[in-house]
Design an enzyme around this catalytic site. Structure first.
Site, PDB file in Angstrom:
ATOM      1  N   SER A  16      42.891  51.592  37.725  1.00  0.00           N
ATOM      2  CA  SER A  16      42.321  51.798  38.959  1.00  0.00           C
ATOM      3  C   SER A  16      40.719  51.671  38.933  1.00  0.00           C
ATOM      4  O   SER A  16      40.239  51.731  38.027  1.00  0.00           O
ATOM      5  CB  SER A  16      42.382  53.321  39.150  1.00  0.00           C
ATOM      6  OG  SER A  16      41.792  53.909  40.250  1.00  0.00           O
ATOM      7  N   HIS A  17      40.005  51.568  40.008  1.00  0.00           N
ATOM      8  CA  HIS A  17      38.502  51.550  39.954  1.00  0.00           C
ATOM      9  C   HIS A  17      38.141  52.696  39.701  1.00  0.00           C
ATOM     10  O   HIS A  17      36.640  52.680  39.397  1.00  0.00           O
ATOM     11  CB  HIS A  17      38.090  51.108  41.610  1.00  0.00           C
ATOM     12  CG  HIS A  17      38.290  49.802  41.953  1.00  0.00           C
ATOM     13  ND1 HIS A  17      39.538  49.187  42.157  1.00  0.00           N
ATOM     14  CD2 HIS A  17      37.311  49.115  42.431  1.00  0.00           C
ATOM     15  CE1 HIS A  17      39.154  47.898  42.508  1.00  0.00           C
ATOM     16  NE2 HIS A  17      37.954  47.851  42.469  1.00  0.00           N
ATOM     17  N   SER A  18      38.846  54.082  39.646  1.00  0.00           N
ATOM     18  CA  SER A  18      38.204  55.158  39.276  1.00  0.00           C
ATOM     19  C   SER A  18      39.148  55.780  38.052  1.00  0.00           C
ATOM     20  O   SER A  18      40.306  55.866  37.846  1.00  0.00           O
ATOM     21  CB  SER A  18      38.574  56.228  40.249  1.00  0.00           C
ATOM     22  OG  SER A  18      38.427  57.593  39.948  1.00  0.00           O
ATOM     23  N   ASP A  74      45.535  49.640  41.734  1.00  0.00           N
ATOM     24  CA  ASP A  74      45.026  50.157  42.921  1.00  0.00           C
ATOM     25  C   ASP A  74      44.704  49.028  43.956  1.00  0.00           C
ATOM     26  O   ASP A  74      45.592  48.567  44.295  1.00  0.00           O
ATOM     27  CB  ASP A  74      44.119  51.361  42.976  1.00  0.00           C
ATOM     28  CG  ASP A  74      42.742  51.107  42.458  1.00  0.00           C
ATOM     29  OD1 ASP A  74      42.624  49.872  42.059  1.00  0.00           O
ATOM     30  OD2 ASP A  74      42.000  51.862  42.158  1.00  0.00           O
TER      31      ASP A  74
END
Lengths: 233, 210
Positions: A16-18, A74
């Site tokens: 995920s980007h996060s 994501d």
């Protein structure tokens, strides 16, 4: 009773980007699929928002247990980073790695449950991709009309209905029984299909099979529903 | 000049300087149709590449310089451009593996492999308003130049010109890939930042061959 006990399970990697999203998805997946290894590759090495190929490679290497890895992503560059990681891992002896572009949370949970029940990499990938949208399936009434099927009905007594962990338990049992069954027309082994039914406490479930040898399996699922999912843990 | 590892080092160094110079422009282009960090990301990546190629041992082959550059881009660009340009240079490296000098046929092979890597990684085709629109015109121009029997430096010039005109064609296009695609019609009239950075990088390749 299944042969899965001494078999290694497919592992998952959440990209995920996060970092928070990746770890959150892993938390939910692990709760329903406690034996499945879930590694995360979220955010950049400096703690920012983004994806990092080396992190993905590291996560795949440490997730690998010999049965393969399904990578959940994501958006946007998460897919690119995952594919680049695979290209770079090409020379390594990583067994089988597949990238899913299914929904991260629902797909992750479905993938985890399928891995927990001993599915191979392709099974787990397929589970993660199954769409929540309804698809045509046998209507329960056709079993009655045809006369060859077996149908039983029960009421959901537990607070969560056929959702969250109960849904995962239901799918695990349905998968382990090895009989093709439907629940309100949906494949009883499809977590996403079952979740899409939105069955809450008090709802009625029709569990059916066309398999003449499948009556005991239907009875087991009915028993699970009627028990309020109390006997599974 | 013959195109050996020194050329690749000069290419990457020139690209780093040009990207640093034009980072604000790339940011502005990206701000219009993306998230505004393409110049910053590319500058970070190519600064790392420039430093890495300086450290390579004497006698390194072109393929080794390209591969080292690819790894730096992948690990330091962040965002989609890192995997895209990184894959381009990885495939370019494979195309000239084992060679100490890149002849005109292999210049074309290198460019074709880079384009193939970007297409595979980004799943984009010409007309999608991406860097593929610059790369594909560049490769076509290089192919024509090879057919006309041009020198390696002339082939790279043709590729650089092709990339420039390919980037210009993205102005009128409707985006089909990446973040710009969320904007739909509103992106029309803006040039794709990845196509512009491609033109910058291929111009650096041509300049380094002179």
């Amino acid at each position: 009773m299944t042969a899965a006990t001494d078999r290694r399970l497919v592992s998952l990697v959440v990209v995920s980007h996060s970092d928070l999203i990746a770890k959150g998805v892993a938390e939910v997946v692990s709760q329903m699929s406690p034996d499945v290894v879930v590694e995360t590759a979220g955010g950049t090495p400096l703690g920012g928002v983004g994806t990092d190929v080396e992190r993905v490679m590291t996560a795949i290497r440490s997730a690998e247990r010999g049965a393969g890895v399904v990578v959940l992503t994501d958006l946007g560059s998460a897919v690119l980073s995952a594919e680049t990681a695979l290209e770079l891992l090409g020379d390594d002896d990583v067994v089988a790695v597949k990238i899913s572009d299914g929904p991260l949370v629902e797909g992750g949970v479905a993938a985890g449950v399928r891995a927990q029940t001993g599915g191979d990499v392709d099974d787990v990938l397929a589970a993660s991709l199954a769409h929540v949208v309804t698809r045509p399936a046998d209507s329960p009434t056709s079993h009655e009309d045809g006369g060859s099927g077996y149908l039983r009905t029960a009421t959901l007594v537990n607070a969560d209905g056929l959702h969250a962990r109960p849904a995962a338990e239901f799918v695990k049992l349905a998968t382990s029984l090895g009989v093709k069954m439907t629940v309100n027309g949906k494949d009883a082994r499809s977590l996403l299909g079952i979740l899409s039914l939105g069955l809450a406490q008090g709802a009625t479930v029709d569990i059916a099979t066309d398999d003449p040898g499948g009556t005991a399996a239907v009875d087991r699922l009915i028993e699970l529903v009627e028990s309020g999912f109390s006997g599974q843990r | 000049m013959s195109l050996d590892a020194t050329w690749v080092v000069a290419w990457m160094t020139a690209a780093a300087a040009a990207i640093a110079d034009q980072a604000p422009t790339l940011n502005d282009l990206d701000r219009a149709i993306g998230d505004g960090d393409h110049g910053e990301n590319m500058n970070r990546g190519f600064t790392a590449v420039r430093d890495a190629v300086r450290e390579l041992p004497d006698g390194a082959q072109p393929a080794e310089v390209l591969r080292a550059s690819a790894m730096k881009l992948i690990s330091s660009v962040g965002g989609a451009a890192g995997p895209l340009y990184g894959t381009a240079l990885l495939r370019a490296s494979d195309a000239v593996a084992g060679l100490s000098e890149v002849d005109s046929a292999h210049v074309l092979a290198l460019l074709e492999a880079a384009l193939g890597g970007i297409e595979d990684r980004g799943h984009a085709a010409p007309g999608d308003k991406t860097m593929v629109d610059a790369w594909s015109v560049a490769v076509d121009a290089a192919r024509s130049a090879v057919a006309e029997g041009r020198t390696s430096a002339e082939i790279l010039d043709a590729a650089a010109d092709g990339a420039e005109s390919g980037a210009e064609t993205t102005d009128a296009m409707l985006p089909h890939k990446g973040r710009a695609s969320y904007l739909g019609e509103r992106a029309v009239g803006h040039r794709d930042p990845g196509a512009v950075s491609t033109a910058i990088i291929l111009l650096a390749a041509a300049e380094a061959a002179k």
